[in-house]
Design a protein around this motif. Structure first.
Motif, PDB file in Angstrom:
ATOM      1  N   PRO A  57       0.321  -4.260  -0.282  1.00 14.18           N
ATOM      2  CA  PRO A  57      -0.657  -4.943  -1.127  1.00 14.18           C
ATOM      3  C   PRO A  57      -1.767  -4.019  -1.504  1.00 14.18           C
ATOM      4  CG  PRO A  57      -0.205  -5.900   1.234  1.00 14.18           C
ATOM      5  CD  PRO A  57       0.511  -4.595   1.204  1.00 14.18           C
ATOM      6  N   GLY A  62       2.054  -2.927  -5.728  1.00 15.31           N
ATOM      7  CA  GLY A  62       1.493  -4.046  -4.926  1.00 15.31           C
ATOM      8  C   GLY A  62      -0.010  -4.621  -5.243  1.00 15.31           C
ATOM      9  N   SER A  66      -0.702  -8.254  -5.836  1.00 14.13           N
ATOM     10  CA  SER A  66      -2.037  -9.126  -4.787  1.00 14.13           C
ATOM     11  C   SER A  66      -2.698  -9.586  -5.957  1.00 14.13           C
ATOM     12  CB  SER A  66      -2.903  -8.030  -4.133  1.00 14.13           C
ATOM     13  OG  SER A  66      -1.854  -7.343  -3.077  1.00 14.13           O
ATOM     14  N   ASN A  81       5.739  -5.626   1.944  1.00 12.41           N
ATOM     15  CA  ASN A  81       4.596  -6.374   1.037  1.00 12.41           C
ATOM     16  C   ASN A  81       4.608  -7.939   1.512  1.00 12.41           C
ATOM     17  OD1 ASN A  81       2.432  -7.418  -0.451  1.00 12.41           O
ATOM     18  ND2 ASN A  81       3.192  -6.088  -2.284  1.00 12.41           N
ATOM     19  N   VAL A  83       2.499 -10.018   0.965  1.00  5.83           N
ATOM     20  CA  VAL A  83       1.696 -10.698  -0.040  1.00  5.83           C
ATOM     21  C   VAL A  83       2.837 -11.310  -1.038  1.00  5.83           C
ATOM     22  CG1 VAL A  83       0.298 -10.716  -1.997  1.00  5.83           C
ATOM     23  CG2 VAL A  83      -0.709  -9.664  -0.119  1.00  5.83           C
TER      24      VAL A  83
END
Length: 239
Positions: A57, A62, A66, A81, A83
């Motif tokens: 994230p 990432g 995000s 990850n 997210v």
């Protein structure tokens, strides 16, 4: 000889909404962090990303995931990850999974002008959905199509003014193959050296493949927050 060193402002002019961008970071490590921050600040969105993973994230690609700047992702896994996982299940991020060896070969095909590669990997799984199958000498293969991008964004340890770049140890990952597969190749370098300072064996991507280089301010290496957290946890556990 024209220098390939550019300012952040000049670099960011190349990034626009809806582009296909290949990221050379490895699970968020070895990322072009300064340029990624610049992409975030510019507000670039609807990115079609290609990367080994969805990063983490707060690392590499990432960060863009995000911030919901990534529309689709071709990758080998997203396990680091959460997210990306949540966005995938919510229908906010379109993800195509590709086995890691196949992923690398598709990039190589894109860089070398090949029409694709044949592999038995993925037969009988979700990987084969929507793909052409061919039988050769009695054996079945999937036809995997090549991957190319509008921009390949990679991070190098050293670069010279001509555009030759070098990676430290395994930070090379598959960035060399990615450099062949981008219409524009942009590099974020930790250190700038003069032409001739990189020996032939040190050059991992030759200058003709590189279009633009941004040198990190202060020529510093970024410290990975993920490994900082792991180190902290280990120290706390040892008390």
């Amino acid at each position: 000889m024209l220098s390939k060193i550019f300012s952040m402002e000049e670099i960011l002019k190349k990034f626009h909404d809806g582009q296909t961008i290949m990221f050379g970071d490895w699970h968020g490590e070895f990322a072009a962090d300064d340029i990624i921050e610049g992409i975030l600040d510019k507000g670039v969105k609807d990115i079609h990303a290609i990367a080994v993973s969805a990063g983490m994230p707060d690392l590499g690609l990432g960060k863009l995931i995000s911030a919901k700047r990534v529309k689709s992702l071709i990758t080998t896994h997203i396990g680091l990850n959460p997210v990306a996982k949540d966005q995938m299940f919510a229908g906010e991020l379109d993800i195509e999974f590709s086995p890691q060896g196949t992923f690398s070969e598709r990039i190589r095909c894109g860089g070398y002008g090949l029409g694709g590669c044949l592999t038995p990997t993925g037969l009988g799984t979700d990987v084969e959905k929507g793909k052409q199958k061919l039988e050769i000498n009695g054996k079945e293969y999937l036809l995997e199509l090549p991957l190319r991008t509008d921009i390949t964004l990679i991070k190098a340890t050293k670069a010279d003014k001509a555009g030759n770049i070098s990676f430290r140890m395994n930070s090379r990952a598959i960035s060399t193959e990615m450099a062949f597969a981008g219409d524009i190749v942009i590099v974020e370098a930790e250190e700038l050296v003069e032409v001739g300072e990189l020996g032939p064996s040190e050059i991992d991507v030759p200058a003709p493949l590189v279009d633009m280089i941004y040198v990190r301010e202060g020529n510093t290496r970024h410290v990975c927050p993920y490994w900082q957290r792991l180190k902290q946890k280990a120290q706390e556990g040892g008390k």
